[in-house]
Design a protein around this motif. Structure first.
Motif, PDB file in Angstrom:
ATOM      1  N   GLY A 105       0.807  -1.218   0.000  1.00  0.00           N
ATOM      2  CA  GLY A 105       0.000   0.000   0.000  1.00  0.00           C
ATOM      3  C   GLY A 105       0.840   1.268   0.000  1.00  0.00           C
ATOM      4  O   GLY A 105       1.801   1.409  -0.765  1.00  0.00           O
ATOM      5  N   ILE A 106       0.521   2.179   0.917  1.00  0.00           N
ATOM      6  CA  ILE A 106       1.169   3.485   0.974  1.00  0.00           C
ATOM      7  C   ILE A 106       2.628   3.394   1.384  1.00  0.00           C
ATOM      8  O   ILE A 106       3.429   4.287   1.119  1.00  0.00           O
ATOM      9  CB  ILE A 106       0.411   4.403   1.957  1.00  0.00           C
ATOM     10  N   TYR A 107       3.014   2.254   2.022  1.00  0.00           N
ATOM     11  CA  TYR A 107       4.385   2.154   2.530  1.00  0.00           C
ATOM     12  C   TYR A 107       5.417   1.951   1.428  1.00  0.00           C
ATOM     13  O   TYR A 107       6.598   2.202   1.634  1.00  0.00           O
ATOM     14  CB  TYR A 107       4.484   1.024   3.560  1.00  0.00           C
ATOM     15  N   LEU A 108       4.978   1.474   0.264  1.00  0.00           N
ATOM     16  CA  LEU A 108       5.917   1.312  -0.845  1.00  0.00           C
ATOM     17  C   LEU A 108       6.437   2.661  -1.346  1.00  0.00           C
ATOM     18  O   LEU A 108       7.654   2.868  -1.399  1.00  0.00           O
ATOM     19  CB  LEU A 108       5.270   0.504  -1.974  1.00  0.00           C
ATOM     20  N   PRO A 109       5.562   3.607  -1.719  1.00  0.00           N
ATOM     21  CA  PRO A 109       6.105   4.921  -2.117  1.00  0.00           C
ATOM     22  C   PRO A 109       6.816   5.637  -0.981  1.00  0.00           C
ATOM     23  O   PRO A 109       7.657   6.510  -1.233  1.00  0.00           O
ATOM     24  CB  PRO A 109       4.859   5.698  -2.565  1.00  0.00           C
ATOM     25  N   LEU A 110       6.522   5.258   0.270  1.00  0.00           N
ATOM     26  CA  LEU A 110       7.193   5.888   1.406  1.00  0.00           C
ATOM     27  C   LEU A 110       8.666   5.508   1.503  1.00  0.00           C
ATOM     28  O   LEU A 110       9.418   6.124   2.256  1.00  0.00           O
ATOM     29  CB  LEU A 110       6.490   5.536   2.717  1.00  0.00           C
ATOM     30  N   ILE A 111       9.102   4.476   0.735  1.00  0.00           N
ATOM     31  CA  ILE A 111      10.525   4.142   0.694  1.00  0.00           C
ATOM     32  C   ILE A 111      11.316   5.353   0.209  1.00  0.00           C
ATOM     33  O   ILE A 111      12.468   5.558   0.585  1.00  0.00           O
ATOM     34  CB  ILE A 111      10.790   2.922  -0.217  1.00  0.00           C
ATOM     35  N   THR A 112      10.680   6.179  -0.631  1.00  0.00           N
ATOM     36  CA  THR A 112      11.342   7.380  -1.137  1.00  0.00           C
ATOM     37  C   THR A 112      11.813   8.260   0.006  1.00  0.00           C
ATOM     38  O   THR A 112      12.913   8.840  -0.036  1.00  0.00           O
ATOM     39  CB  THR A 112      10.382   8.176  -2.043  1.00  0.00           C
ATOM     40  N   THR A 113      10.995   8.388   1.044  1.00  0.00           N
ATOM     41  CA  THR A 113      11.351   9.234   2.174  1.00  0.00           C
ATOM     42  C   THR A 113      11.799   8.413   3.379  1.00  0.00           C
ATOM     43  O   THR A 113      11.878   8.940   4.489  1.00  0.00           O
ATOM     44  CB  THR A 113      10.152  10.112   2.582  1.00  0.00           C
TER      45      THR A 113
END
Length: 205
Positions: A105-113
């Motif tokens: 979910g949302i945690y995948l794009p959160l790898i960016t930050t």
């Protein structure tokens, strides 16, 4: 040389664990560690991003930014590189492993930050500046060890949280309190590995 690489690898997993020692990447650590399967998937994605990011940013900094006098832009440049890599990982997961893509979910794009990913790209440069014998190979081994350490911490904690769901926890400790207590105990247990890694590192290169 081999002994120094082994010391770097073990230290990154055990005594310098980014989650349990440096407390970087806590957000996904608490958010994606409810199930072992999801924790493993997230960790594998983080390992891939850490390795590729280090492989790109280390030479980019030493061969491009420093010669051009643009070393002060390292954080901005590294974030852009990491963002591009995360987009690539996201596309691959969405196409080939859609179940994991939906689970993260949302945690995948959160790898960016994810400060653990940015932290590895910056801290290997600090180590390289402090030790002339710290090479690109050391940086890559450090990145791999850091990723494996991330995986170990995530899987261990996911297993504990799955057990806690069936445990008779006092009402006042249910939810986040018992989760933080368990995380603290796991972090404390890793302190016992300090002597092993220090002994190996002190044995010479």
């Amino acid at each position: 040389m081999i002994k120094s690489l082994v010391a770097v690898f073990l230290a990154a997993i055990l005594t310098e664990n980014y989650i349990l020692s440096k407390f970087l990447g806590i957000c996904p650590f608490l958010g994606v560690s409810k199930k072992i399967g999801t924790a493993v998937g997230m960790s594998v994605a983080v390992i891939a991003v850490m390795l590729i990011a280090t492989a790109v940013t280390f030479p980019l900094y030493t061969l491009v930014l420093i010669p051009l006098g643009l070393g002060y832009l390292q954080t901005i440049v590294f974030i852009l590189v990491i963002a591009a890599l995360v987009q690539l990982v996201e596309i691959v997961l969405k196409k080939y492993i859609p179940a994991l893509y939906r689970a993260l979910g949302i945690y995948l794009p959160l790898i960016t930050t994810n400060c653990a990913v940015l932290g590895i790209t910056l801290l290997v440069l600090e180590k390289s500046a402090a030790d002339a014998s710290y090479t690109f190979l050391h940086a890559m081994v450090n990145a791999l060890g850091t990723g494996v350490g991330y995986l170990v911490a995530m899987v261990l904690f996911a297993g504990i949280r799955e057990r806690l769901e069936d445990a008779d926890v006092p009402k006042s400790l249910k939810g986040l309190p018992i989760t933080l207590i368990a995380a603290a105990l796991v972090a404390l247990s890793f302190l016992g590995f300090g002597g092993i890694v220090d002994g190996l590192a002190g044995g010479g290169v």
